[in-house]
Design a protein around this motif. Structure first.
Motif, PDB file in Angstrom:
ATOM      1  N   VAL A 142       0.867  -1.015   0.111  1.00 51.92           N
ATOM      2  CA  VAL A 142      -0.066  -0.065  -0.152  1.00 51.92           C
ATOM      3  C   VAL A 142       0.953   1.310   0.097  1.00 51.92           C
ATOM      4  O   VAL A 142       1.815   1.281   0.670  1.00 51.92           O
ATOM      5  N   ASP A 143       0.576   1.955  -0.745  1.00 52.46           N
ATOM      6  CA  ASP A 143       1.640   3.309  -1.021  1.00 52.46           C
ATOM      7  C   ASP A 143       1.859   4.341   0.213  1.00 52.46           C
ATOM      8  O   ASP A 143       3.071   4.349   0.642  1.00 52.46           O
ATOM      9  N   SER A 144       0.758   4.443   0.903  1.00 52.95           N
ATOM     10  CA  SER A 144       1.087   5.460   1.969  1.00 52.95           C
ATOM     11  C   SER A 144      -0.254   5.200   3.129  1.00 52.95           C
ATOM     12  O   SER A 144      -1.152   4.751   2.645  1.00 52.95           O
ATOM     13  N   LEU A 145      -0.143   6.016   4.085  1.00 54.79           N
ATOM     14  CA  LEU A 145      -1.210   5.981   4.930  1.00 54.79           C
ATOM     15  C   LEU A 145      -2.224   6.667   4.529  1.00 54.79           C
ATOM     16  O   LEU A 145      -3.500   6.324   4.912  1.00 54.79           O
ATOM     17  N   ALA A 146      -2.076   7.702   3.654  1.00 59.25           N
ATOM     18  CA  ALA A 146      -3.176   8.549   2.986  1.00 59.25           C
ATOM     19  C   ALA A 146      -3.966   7.612   1.920  1.00 59.25           C
ATOM     20  O   ALA A 146      -5.075   7.645   1.582  1.00 59.25           O
ATOM     21  N   ASP A 147      -3.500   6.346   1.458  1.00 60.12           N
ATOM     22  CA  ASP A 147      -3.972   5.357   0.788  1.00 60.12           C
ATOM     23  C   ASP A 147      -4.762   4.230   1.350  1.00 60.12           C
ATOM     24  O   ASP A 147      -5.343   3.323   0.728  1.00 60.12           O
ATOM     25  N   CYS A 148      -4.793   4.175   2.533  1.00 58.69           N
ATOM     26  CA  CYS A 148      -5.432   3.221   3.750  1.00 58.69           C
ATOM     27  C   CYS A 148      -6.919   3.357   3.631  1.00 58.69           C
ATOM     28  O   CYS A 148      -7.422   4.710   3.474  1.00 58.69           O
ATOM     29  N   GLY A 149      -7.568   2.417   3.687  1.00 61.43           N
ATOM     30  CA  GLY A 149      -9.018   2.381   3.990  1.00 61.43           C
ATOM     31  C   GLY A 149      -9.598   1.357   4.906  1.00 61.43           C
ATOM     32  O   GLY A 149      -8.782   0.749   5.512  1.00 61.43           O
ATOM     33  N   PRO A 150     -10.911   1.054   5.086  1.00 62.38           N
ATOM     34  CA  PRO A 150     -11.216   0.262   5.727  1.00 62.38           C
ATOM     35  C   PRO A 150     -10.664  -1.304   5.741  1.00 62.38           C
ATOM     36  O   PRO A 150     -10.466  -1.841   6.763  1.00 62.38           O
ATOM     37  N   GLY A 151     -10.171  -1.631   4.478  1.00 61.28           N
ATOM     38  CA  GLY A 151      -9.567  -2.911   4.009  1.00 61.28           C
ATOM     39  C   GLY A 151      -8.324  -3.184   4.716  1.00 61.28           C
ATOM     40  O   GLY A 151      -7.793  -4.185   4.989  1.00 61.28           O
ATOM     41  N   GLU A 152      -7.607  -1.936   5.039  1.00 63.88           N
ATOM     42  CA  GLU A 152      -6.132  -2.004   6.138  1.00 63.88           C
ATOM     43  C   GLU A 152      -6.336  -1.881   7.326  1.00 63.88           C
ATOM     44  O   GLU A 152      -5.267  -1.766   8.058  1.00 63.88           O
ATOM     45  N   VAL A 205       7.003   7.242  13.688  1.00 59.24           N
ATOM     46  CA  VAL A 205       6.840   8.261  12.704  1.00 59.24           C
ATOM     47  C   VAL A 205       6.314   7.718  11.382  1.00 59.24           C
ATOM     48  O   VAL A 205       6.829   6.542  11.052  1.00 59.24           O
ATOM     49  N   ILE A 206       5.385   8.119  10.878  1.00 51.28           N
ATOM     50  CA  ILE A 206       4.760   7.675   9.481  1.00 51.28           C
ATOM     51  C   ILE A 206       4.692   8.711   8.564  1.00 51.28           C
ATOM     52  O   ILE A 206       4.124   9.845   8.630  1.00 51.28           O
ATOM     53  N   ASN A 207       5.959   8.969   7.612  1.00 52.13           N
ATOM     54  CA  ASN A 207       5.903  10.046   6.848  1.00 52.13           C
ATOM     55  C   ASN A 207       4.670   9.740   5.573  1.00 52.13           C
ATOM     56  O   ASN A 207       4.812   8.496   5.137  1.00 52.13           O
ATOM     57  N   THR A 208       4.039  10.646   5.153  1.00 49.88           N
ATOM     58  CA  THR A 208       3.071  10.538   4.310  1.00 49.88           C
ATOM     59  C   THR A 208       3.146  11.589   3.117  1.00 49.88           C
ATOM     60  O   THR A 208       2.827  12.522   3.565  1.00 49.88           O
ATOM     61  N   GLY A 209       3.327  10.919   2.037  1.00 48.50           N
ATOM     62  CA  GLY A 209       3.255  11.790   0.757  1.00 48.50           C
ATOM     63  C   GLY A 209       4.425  12.685   0.733  1.00 48.50           C
ATOM     64  O   GLY A 209       5.350  12.834   1.656  1.00 48.50           O
ATOM     65  N   PRO A 210       4.829  13.437  -0.492  1.00 48.20           N
ATOM     66  CA  PRO A 210       5.960  14.316  -0.543  1.00 48.20           C
ATOM     67  C   PRO A 210       6.090  15.472   0.233  1.00 48.20           C
ATOM     68  O   PRO A 210       7.253  15.737   0.848  1.00 48.20           O
ATOM     69  N   ASP A 211       5.097  15.797   0.835  1.00 48.41           N
ATOM     70  CA  ASP A 211       5.232  17.093   1.796  1.00 48.41           C
ATOM     71  C   ASP A 211       5.216  16.453   3.185  1.00 48.41           C
ATOM     72  O   ASP A 211       5.774  17.135   4.238  1.00 48.41           O
ATOM     73  N   GLY A 212       4.867  15.287   3.560  1.00 50.81           N
ATOM     74  CA  GLY A 212       5.324  14.586   4.781  1.00 50.81           C
ATOM     75  C   GLY A 212       6.669  13.923   5.054  1.00 50.81           C
ATOM     76  O   GLY A 212       6.834  13.243   5.541  1.00 50.81           O
ATOM     77  N   GLY A 213       7.429  13.997   3.802  1.00 52.59           N
ATOM     78  CA  GLY A 213       8.801  13.435   3.816  1.00 52.59           C
ATOM     79  C   GLY A 213       8.958  12.005   3.367  1.00 52.59           C
ATOM     80  O   GLY A 213       9.666  11.501   3.628  1.00 52.59           O
ATOM     81  N   GLU A 255       9.899   8.942   1.331  1.00 50.10           N
ATOM     82  CA  GLU A 255      10.730   8.622   0.187  1.00 50.10           C
ATOM     83  C   GLU A 255      10.347   7.376  -0.417  1.00 50.10           C
ATOM     84  O   GLU A 255      10.806   7.092  -1.658  1.00 50.10           O
ATOM     85  N   VAL A 256      10.002   6.450   0.334  1.00 49.79           N
ATOM     86  CA  VAL A 256       9.708   5.209  -0.438  1.00 49.79           C
ATOM     87  C   VAL A 256       8.172   4.964  -0.214  1.00 49.79           C
ATOM     88  O   VAL A 256       7.540   5.231   0.985  1.00 49.79           O
ATOM     89  N   TYR A 257       7.473   4.816  -1.302  1.00 47.35           N
ATOM     90  CA  TYR A 257       5.970   4.568  -1.383  1.00 47.35           C
ATOM     91  C   TYR A 257       5.614   3.206  -1.239  1.00 47.35           C
ATOM     92  O   TYR A 257       5.277   2.496  -2.136  1.00 47.35           O
ATOM     93  N   HIS A 258       5.832   2.778   0.107  1.00 51.49           N
ATOM     94  CA  HIS A 258       5.330   1.708   0.538  1.00 51.49           C
ATOM     95  C   HIS A 258       5.233   1.865   2.104  1.00 51.49           C
ATOM     96  O   HIS A 258       5.776   2.224   2.797  1.00 51.49           O
ATOM     97  N   LEU A 259       3.930   1.844   2.800  1.00 52.37           N
ATOM     98  CA  LEU A 259       3.503   2.248   3.878  1.00 52.37           C
ATOM     99  C   LEU A 259       4.330   1.694   4.968  1.00 52.37           C
ATOM    100  O   LEU A 259       5.010   0.345   4.693  1.00 52.37           O
ATOM    101  N   HIS A 260       5.221   2.516   5.836  1.00 55.87           N
ATOM    102  CA  HIS A 260       6.108   2.023   6.790  1.00 55.87           C
ATOM    103  C   HIS A 260       5.858   3.061   7.860  1.00 55.87           C
ATOM    104  O   HIS A 260       5.830   4.014   7.916  1.00 55.87           O
ATOM    105  N   VAL A 261       6.283   2.311   9.168  1.00 57.87           N
ATOM    106  CA  VAL A 261       6.346   3.090  10.484  1.00 57.87           C
ATOM    107  C   VAL A 261       8.088   3.219  10.898  1.00 57.87           C
ATOM    108  O   VAL A 261       8.324   1.890  11.063  1.00 57.87           O
ATOM    109  N   HIS A 262       8.385   4.108  10.986  1.00 58.12           N
ATOM    110  CA  HIS A 262       9.902   4.427  11.733  1.00 58.12           C
ATOM    111  C   HIS A 262       9.715   4.299  13.109  1.00 58.12           C
ATOM    112  O   HIS A 262       8.910   4.803  13.723  1.00 58.12           O
TER     113      HIS A 262
END
Length: 118
Positions: free
Chosen positions: A50-60, A87-95, A97-104
């Motif tokens: 899943v690309d990012s937290l912004a792309d998550c829906g009820p299925g995630e 930290v969850i960076n989301t989208g270009p303005d959120g920093g 860099e890798v478009y696969h959802l990840h939690v630092h």
């Protein structure tokens, strides 16, 4: 949604790129960040792309809950007895860099952190 064909994290999940794994099960993978910003710095990702937290829906919802419940367990195992940062960076303005959802997950004595958290 960005293409997952060239997703570095999908390649790590598939075993095409090595990683220093902390945890793995059928749905999640945790591994050390290759550019750590703190004495403890690892990533926790869903194995399903899943690309990012912004792309998550009820299925995630279930996998997001599993990730957030796994974070403190892994942080404690890594020695973060005095706290940690997520930290969850989301989208270009959120920093992001890798478009696969990840939690630092970052921890350890703050005076030993290399730079401000991502």
């Amino acid at each position: 949604m960005k293409s997952q064909d060239n997703c570095i994290f999908c390649k790590i999940v598939a075993g095409q790129i090595p990683s220093n794994k902390l945890f793995e099960d059928d749905e999640l993978l945790a591994f050390h960040d290759i550019h750590p910003k703190a004495p403890v710095h690892f990533l926790l990702i869903p194995k399903t792309h899943v690309d990012s937290l912004a792309d998550c829906g009820p299925g995630e919802g279930d996998v997001l809950a599993r990730i957030m419940l796994k974070v403190p367990e892994l942080a404690r195992q890594a020695g973060c007895d005095n706290g940690f940062r997520t930290v969850i960076n989301t989208g270009p303005d959120g920093g992001q860099e890798v478009y696969h959802l990840h939690v630092h997950v970052l921890g350890g004595p703050r005076e030993q952190w290399k730079a401000p958290a991502p």
